[in-house]
Design a protein around this motif. Structure first.
Motif, mmCIF file in Angstrom:
data_model
loop_
_atom_site.group_PDB
_atom_site.id
_atom_site.type_symbol
_atom_site.label_atom_id
_atom_site.label_comp_id
_atom_site.label_asym_id
_atom_site.label_seq_id
_atom_site.Cartn_x
_atom_site.Cartn_y
_atom_site.Cartn_z
ATOM 1 N N GLN A 61 27.542 64.283 -5.594
ATOM 2 C CA GLN A 61 26.809 65.527 -5.826
ATOM 3 C C GLN A 61 27.401 66.695 -5.045
ATOM 4 O O GLN A 61 27.309 67.851 -5.468
ATOM 5 C CB GLN A 61 25.334 65.343 -5.464
ATOM 6 N N GLY A 62 28.006 66.407 -3.911
ATOM 7 C CA GLY A 62 28.679 67.464 -3.159
ATOM 8 C C GLY A 62 29.789 68.095 -3.971
ATOM 9 O O GLY A 62 29.906 69.320 -4.070
ATOM 10 N N TYR A 63 30.618 67.254 -4.593
ATOM 11 C CA TYR A 63 31.725 67.754 -5.425
ATOM 12 C C TYR A 63 31.191 68.468 -6.668
ATOM 13 O O TYR A 63 31.752 69.477 -7.105
ATOM 14 C CB TYR A 63 32.636 66.595 -5.824
ATOM 15 N N VAL A 64 30.105 67.931 -7.241
ATOM 16 C CA VAL A 64 29.514 68.551 -8.434
ATOM 17 C C VAL A 64 29.060 69.971 -8.122
ATOM 18 O O VAL A 64 29.348 70.916 -8.877
ATOM 19 C CB VAL A 64 28.324 67.711 -8.944
ATOM 20 N N TRP A 65 28.358 70.144 -6.995
ATOM 21 C CA TRP A 65 27.833 71.472 -6.670
ATOM 22 C C TRP A 65 28.917 72.426 -6.176
ATOM 23 O O TRP A 65 28.805 73.634 -6.332
ATOM 24 C CB TRP A 65 26.678 71.362 -5.683
ATOM 25 N N ILE A 66 29.976 71.888 -5.604
ATOM 26 C CA ILE A 66 31.131 72.751 -5.282
ATOM 27 C C ILE A 66 31.723 73.290 -6.584
ATOM 28 O O ILE A 66 32.016 74.490 -6.700
ATOM 29 C CB ILE A 66 32.199 71.965 -4.485
ATOM 30 N N ALA A 67 31.859 72.420 -7.570
ATOM 31 C CA ALA A 67 32.397 72.844 -8.865
ATOM 32 C C ALA A 67 31.488 73.892 -9.506
ATOM 33 O O ALA A 67 31.956 74.913 -10.032
ATOM 34 C CB ALA A 67 32.546 71.632 -9.787
ATOM 35 N N ASN A 68 30.174 73.646 -9.459
ATOM 36 C CA ASN A 68 29.225 74.615 -10.017
ATOM 37 C C ASN A 68 29.327 75.963 -9.304
ATOM 38 O O ASN A 68 29.223 77.027 -9.925
ATOM 39 C CB ASN A 68 27.800 74.088 -9.900
ATOM 40 N N THR A 69 29.510 75.897 -7.988
ATOM 41 C CA THR A 69 29.605 77.128 -7.192
ATOM 42 C C THR A 69 30.847 77.926 -7.569
ATOM 43 O O THR A 69 30.789 79.147 -7.759
ATOM 44 C CB THR A 69 29.624 76.785 -5.685
ATOM 45 N N TYR A 70 31.980 77.251 -7.701
ATOM 46 C CA TYR A 70 33.214 77.952 -8.065
ATOM 47 C C TYR A 70 33.154 78.474 -9.499
ATOM 48 O O TYR A 70 33.715 79.521 -9.812
ATOM 49 C CB TYR A 70 34.427 77.031 -7.863
ATOM 50 N N SER A 71 32.465 77.752 -10.359
ATOM 51 C CA SER A 71 32.281 78.228 -11.731
ATOM 52 C C SER A 71 31.452 79.509 -11.738
ATOM 53 O O SER A 71 31.733 80.439 -12.505
ATOM 54 C CB SER A 71 31.579 77.146 -12.560
ATOM 55 N N ALA A 72 30.443 79.564 -10.867
ATOM 56 C CA ALA A 72 29.613 80.772 -10.772
ATOM 57 C C ALA A 72 30.395 81.936 -10.172
ATOM 58 O O ALA A 72 30.178 83.099 -10.527
ATOM 59 C CB ALA A 72 28.373 80.483 -9.931
ATOM 60 N N MET A 73 31.325 81.639 -9.261
ATOM 61 C CA MET A 73 32.136 82.699 -8.654
ATOM 62 C C MET A 73 33.171 83.262 -9.635
ATOM 63 O O MET A 73 33.629 84.379 -9.486
ATOM 64 C CB MET A 73 32.850 82.163 -7.399
ATOM 65 N N ASP A 74 33.518 82.466 -10.630
ATOM 66 C CA ASP A 74 34.517 82.888 -11.625
ATOM 67 C C ASP A 74 33.968 82.573 -13.024
ATOM 68 O O ASP A 74 34.460 81.682 -13.719
ATOM 69 C CB ASP A 74 35.829 82.142 -11.379
ATOM 70 N N PRO A 75 32.920 83.298 -13.435
ATOM 71 C CA PRO A 75 32.202 82.933 -14.666
ATOM 72 C C PRO A 75 33.056 82.999 -15.925
ATOM 73 O O PRO A 75 32.825 82.231 -16.861
ATOM 74 C CB PRO A 75 31.056 83.941 -14.721
ATOM 75 N N ASP A 76 34.011 83.915 -15.982
ATOM 76 C CA ASP A 76 34.887 84.001 -17.153
ATOM 77 C C ASP A 76 36.082 83.067 -17.049
ATOM 78 O O ASP A 76 36.912 82.995 -17.958
ATOM 79 C CB ASP A 76 35.391 85.439 -17.341
ATOM 80 N N ASN A 77 36.165 82.375 -15.891
ATOM 81 C CA ASN A 77 37.276 81.450 -15.627
ATOM 82 C C ASN A 77 38.626 82.139 -15.704
ATOM 83 O O ASN A 77 39.641 81.538 -16.087
ATOM 84 C CB ASN A 77 37.228 80.260 -16.597
ATOM 85 N N ASN A 78 38.630 83.422 -15.340
ATOM 86 C CA ASN A 78 39.886 84.183 -15.361
ATOM 87 C C ASN A 78 40.838 83.720 -14.261
ATOM 88 O O ASN A 78 42.051 83.692 -14.443
ATOM 89 C CB ASN A 78 39.594 85.678 -15.194
ATOM 90 N N LYS A 79 40.249 83.353 -13.112
ATOM 91 C CA LYS A 79 41.082 82.928 -11.976
ATOM 92 C C LYS A 79 41.393 81.442 -12.018
ATOM 93 O O LYS A 79 42.312 80.984 -11.344
ATOM 94 C CB LYS A 79 40.369 83.259 -10.666
ATOM 95 N N GLY A 80 40.611 80.705 -12.768
ATOM 96 C CA GLY A 80 40.831 79.258 -12.870
ATOM 97 C C GLY A 80 40.472 78.492 -11.615
ATOM 98 O O GLY A 80 40.927 77.352 -11.422
ATOM 99 N N ILE A 81 39.631 79.083 -10.742
ATOM 100 C CA ILE A 81 39.352 78.429 -9.452
ATOM 101 C C ILE A 81 38.407 77.231 -9.595
ATOM 102 O O ILE A 81 38.354 76.366 -8.710
ATOM 103 C CB ILE A 81 38.765 79.434 -8.440
ATOM 104 N N ALA A 82 37.626 77.177 -10.679
ATOM 105 C CA ALA A 82 36.690 76.059 -10.849
ATOM 106 C C ALA A 82 37.373 74.816 -11.411
ATOM 107 O O ALA A 82 36.892 73.699 -11.208
ATOM 108 C CB ALA A 82 35.539 76.479 -11.765
ATOM 109 N N ARG A 83 38.494 75.023 -12.116
ATOM 110 C CA ARG A 83 39.143 73.899 -12.797
ATOM 111 C C ARG A 83 39.501 72.751 -11.843
ATOM 112 O O ARG A 83 39.149 71.593 -12.111
ATOM 113 C CB ARG A 83 40.384 74.383 -13.549
ATOM 114 N N PRO A 84 40.184 73.020 -10.703
ATOM 115 C CA PRO A 84 40.513 71.895 -9.805
ATOM 116 C C PRO A 84 39.272 71.238 -9.199
ATOM 117 O O PRO A 84 39.306 70.053 -8.852
ATOM 118 C CB PRO A 84 41.387 72.546 -8.724
ATOM 119 N N LYS A 85 38.189 71.992 -9.090
ATOM 120 C CA LYS A 85 36.956 71.435 -8.533
ATOM 121 C C LYS A 85 36.330 70.440 -9.511
ATOM 122 O O LYS A 85 35.847 69.375 -9.114
ATOM 123 C CB LYS A 85 35.961 72.544 -8.192
ATOM 124 N N PHE A 86 36.355 70.789 -10.804
ATOM 125 C CA PHE A 86 35.835 69.854 -11.805
ATOM 126 C C PHE A 86 36.767 68.650 -11.951
ATOM 127 O O PHE A 86 36.309 67.529 -12.222
ATOM 128 C CB PHE A 86 35.628 70.557 -13.143
#
Length: 735
Positions: free
Chosen positions: A523-548
């Motif tokens: 769940q720690g990794y899941v919520w880190i991924a959710n957090t990065y997705s929220a920080m980059d909602p359009d996924n322009n920076k791609g920062i959530a991808r490695p977290k997922f």
């Protein structure tokens, strides 16, 4: 050596004088002690004060008066104030020390007061003084007054009791020494029974009470305590004979009648319960303190209506007992069904009339809980209001884009209705916010009184979260961690709260600590991924991808246990590649969804529908139809697949009939799911289309069109530049 010997002789002489002098007035003192044991604390206090007036230099009298004050607190912790009564007891013990500084008993009393208040170092100092006033001995036979020496040791053991817990490593050696010195005094074995009971050793507890019984068969105390043990273990049949024996030994022993009243209430025999309570009140002569103890007993027996009724009866005689509003409020809150307005009225009266220094922690916590329960529909009301506001924004956009007066008129009616509903709900929310502010202020005061109460901190943190005060909730969860409650879930709660409060930096910090300390916590990794997705909602920076990707790596170790987490991660990754028009890679993740669980039809239908969408978006119509048909094999009534097949067939038939100014495409969310009823409008024109149930749209645009404005309820609007392309697939981020 001479000084030490002289001091020991002086101490022995002092103890001898104390106990000999006290024996002069022993009969009066014993009467007062009997009143204490019968829980007639007010009468006992009057008796002790008379004794002290006659014998002001007998320090033992002060000790028993102090004991009486403390016992009166524990007899009614709801109505009484620990701070007030420990202050009274401390003053009495200090007078006892002034009367004779060599008597150990009053130092023991002072150690109890300090220990109850959490002043452990102060308690240890007073215990040390008490021990110094008990002269060392080589043989028991050499102790000048072994009975009183042993009694002091037993009371010293008792000083390690707090909050219904006992430090047996300190208490039991003192008890054993006391019994070794004097094995004939029942009171020492009563104390031993109490300590073993708190140590959850029922057998040894009963054994010691039985020894006390055998040493003095005329006293009801031991029978009473054995009965209470059985009653607390809900062995009511075994308890009854002991209470009856206590009454047989002393027909005026009020506590036994009270306990039988409670017992029959627990058994559901309310008529018998009231019969014994009536006798209890008769013996105590119906005095107000006894009736207050009766009210307290009713509260603990969960006879809440009776408790409130008796409080009102007391108020009709004596309105000065403001603290009874407390138990009336607690009872009104706990009863079924609850009477929150009545409970609140009692609490308001308590806070108005009671001096602030006599308000206890429970008052603040109950006040907070009453207000929260009274406004329990607040989270849902906020959620519904936010939905209405999104509906209003959507209808306003439609109104602005409407081409005819008739269409505008219909939309105006809907807009006015929504506006009125929102105004009504916002007013109610504003009123509730005032009460919720009071609730959380009360919680704050409760926390200030008991800053290390972990249960309270958790209660505050959870309620702040539930009532959408996320950042404050996170701070209270952090306080729990600071107090040592730092398991994986605690860090997770901090991260989730900061995430919901949109404080993503702090969320990431807490969650990073979580996975560092607990590297297998998915769940720690899941919520880190959710957090990065929220920080980059359009996924322009791609920062959530490695977290997922990390979520997938960790969760695949047990794909059954973490199936839902893998589903969300695969869906994100598929949507991410879909937005890049990398349909092959997107399908790779959608096929993983299909194969995630053999028994989960939802996973399979979502997976196949997403696969169909990738083919449809790439104009591979036959493959798209094939994927949608696989969905229908699993779920023949799946509307998404049925409509999509029709749309694909239309697109396939019209493929060669493309109009030069017609554009089409798909509007979807970041996970690749289609968004129905989305608006696709040409900027600065009235040209507009709405997506169907599959998120698809198609319409002709004017010559020279420059950009599309794409919007949908609950999503952020997006502007797309028009090029020579005639297919525009657009991904929207949730608000």
């Amino acid at each position: 050596m001479r000084k030490v010997c002289f001091k020991s002789v002086l101490l022995l002489a002092s103890l001898f004088c104390i106990f000999v002098t006290s024996n002069i007035n022993a009969q009066d003192l014993q009467t007062a002690i009997t009143l204490t044991r019968s829980e007639q604390y007010d009468e006992a206090e009057a008796a002790y004060n008379q004794i002290i007036q006659k014998e002001p230099n007998v320090s033992k009298n002060y000790f028993f008066l102090g004991e009486n004050i403390l016992l009166s607190y524990f007899a009614d912790t709801i109505s009484n104030s620990l701070k007030e009564l420990t202050t009274q007891a401390k003053d009495v013990y200090l007078k006892g020390v002034n009367a004779d500084s060599l008597n150990p008993l009053n130092y023991i009393g002072l150690s109890k007061v300090a220990f109850y208040l959490g002043q452990d170092q102060e308690a240890a100092k007073f215990r040390l003084k008490a021990k110094k006033n008990l002269p060392a001995y080589k043989k028991v036979s050499k102790i000048l007054n072994p009975k009183d020496y042993a009694f002091a040791l037993a009371k010293l053991a008792e000083s390690y009791i707090r909050n219904e817990k006992v430090d047996t490593s300190k208490a039991l050696p003192l008890l054993k020494e006391a019994i070794n010195i004097d094995s004939k005094t029942p009171e020492i074995f009563i104390i031993a029974g109490d300590i073993y009971f708190l140590a959850k050793d029922g057998s040894n507890s009963i054994r010691n009470y039985n020894i006390a019984n055998n040493l003095d068969k005329t006293r009801p105390t031991a029978n009473m305590k054995i009965g209470s043990i059985y009653m607390k273990g809900r062995n009511l049949t075994a308890a009854i004979p002991y209470f009856e024996e206590a009454i047989k030994l002393n027909a005026n022993y009020a506590p036994a009648y009270r306990e039988l009243g409670l017992l029959w209430s627990m058994a559901g025999k309310y008529d018998k319960s009231k019969e014994y309570f009536k006798k209890y009140l008769e013996i105590t002569k119906g005095n107000i303190p006894a009736k207050i103890r009766y009210v307290t007993a009713l509260f603990y027996a969960k006879e809440y209506d009776e408790a409130v009724k008796n409080v009102e009866e007391i108020f009709s005689i004596d309105q000065k007992r403001t603290y009874l509003n407390r138990i009336a409020a607690y009872s009104s809150f706990e009863k079924n069904p609850p009477a929150y307005d009545k409970a609140l009225a009692y609490m308001d009266k308590l806070f108005k009339d009671m001096p602030e220094d006599r308000i206890i922690q429970k008052d603040y916590t109950y006040y907070a809980k009453i207000l929260l329960k009274k406004n329990s529909d607040y989270p849902k009301m906020v959620q519904n209001t936010e939905k209405l506001e999104r509906d209003l924004a959507r209808n306003q956009e439609r109104y602005d884009a409407a081409k005819t007066a008739d269409a505008k008129e219909k939309l105006k009616v809907q807009i006015d209705t929504l506006t009125n509903q929102i105004t009504k709900f916002r007013k109610l929310i504003s009123i509730d916010d005032v009460e919720l502010d009071k609730a959380f202020l009360a919680y704050k005061k409760a926390h200030e009184l008991t800053p290390e109460d972990k249960y309270l901190l958790n209660d505050v943190a959870v309620n702040l979260y539930n009532f959408k005060r996320f950042n404050e909730s996170a701070k209270y969860f952090e306080k729990l961690i600071a107090l040592g409650k730092n398991d994986a879930n605690d860090y997770l709660q901090v991260g989730k709260a900061y995430n919901q409060g949109k404080n993503y930096v702090k969320a990431d910090s807490a969650l990073s600590i979580l996975v560092q300390k607990f590297p297998d916590n998915i769940q720690g990794y899941v919520w880190i991924a959710n957090t990065y997705s929220a920080m980059d909602p359009d996924n322009n920076k791609g920062i959530a991808r490695p977290k997922f990707e990390m979520v997938i790596q960790k969760a695949r170790m047990d794909s059954v246990k973490y199936a839902s987490d893998l589903f969300n991660a695969y869906r994100f990754m598929g949507g991410d590649y879909f937005s890049q028009k990398n349909y092959v890679k997107a399908r790779e993740y959608y096929y993983r969804i299909v194969n995630l669980s053999a028994d989960n039809k939802d996973y399979k239908t979502i997976g196949y529908n997403s696969i169909g969408l990738t083919y449809y978006s790439n104009s591979e119509f036959d493959k798209a139809i094939e994927a949608y048909r696989k969905t229908l094999e699993i779920d023949p009534k799946n509307q998404n697949a049925t409509i999509s097949i029709k749309n694909v067939e239309i697109a396939k038939n019209n493929q060669v009939q493309v109009k030069p100014n017609e554009i089409k495409g798909l509007v979807k969310d970041v996970f690749g799911s289609p968004i129905a009823s989305a608006s696709v409008r040409v900027r600065d024109t009235a040209a507009e289309a709405w997506t169907n149930a599959d998120g698809k749209y198609a319409f002709e645009i004017p010559e020279g069109s420059e950009a599309l404005i794409v919007s949908a309820k609950g999503y952020k609007s997006k502007e797309v530049i028009i090029t020579k392309a005639r297919i525009y697939n657009i991904s929207l981020e949730q608000q």
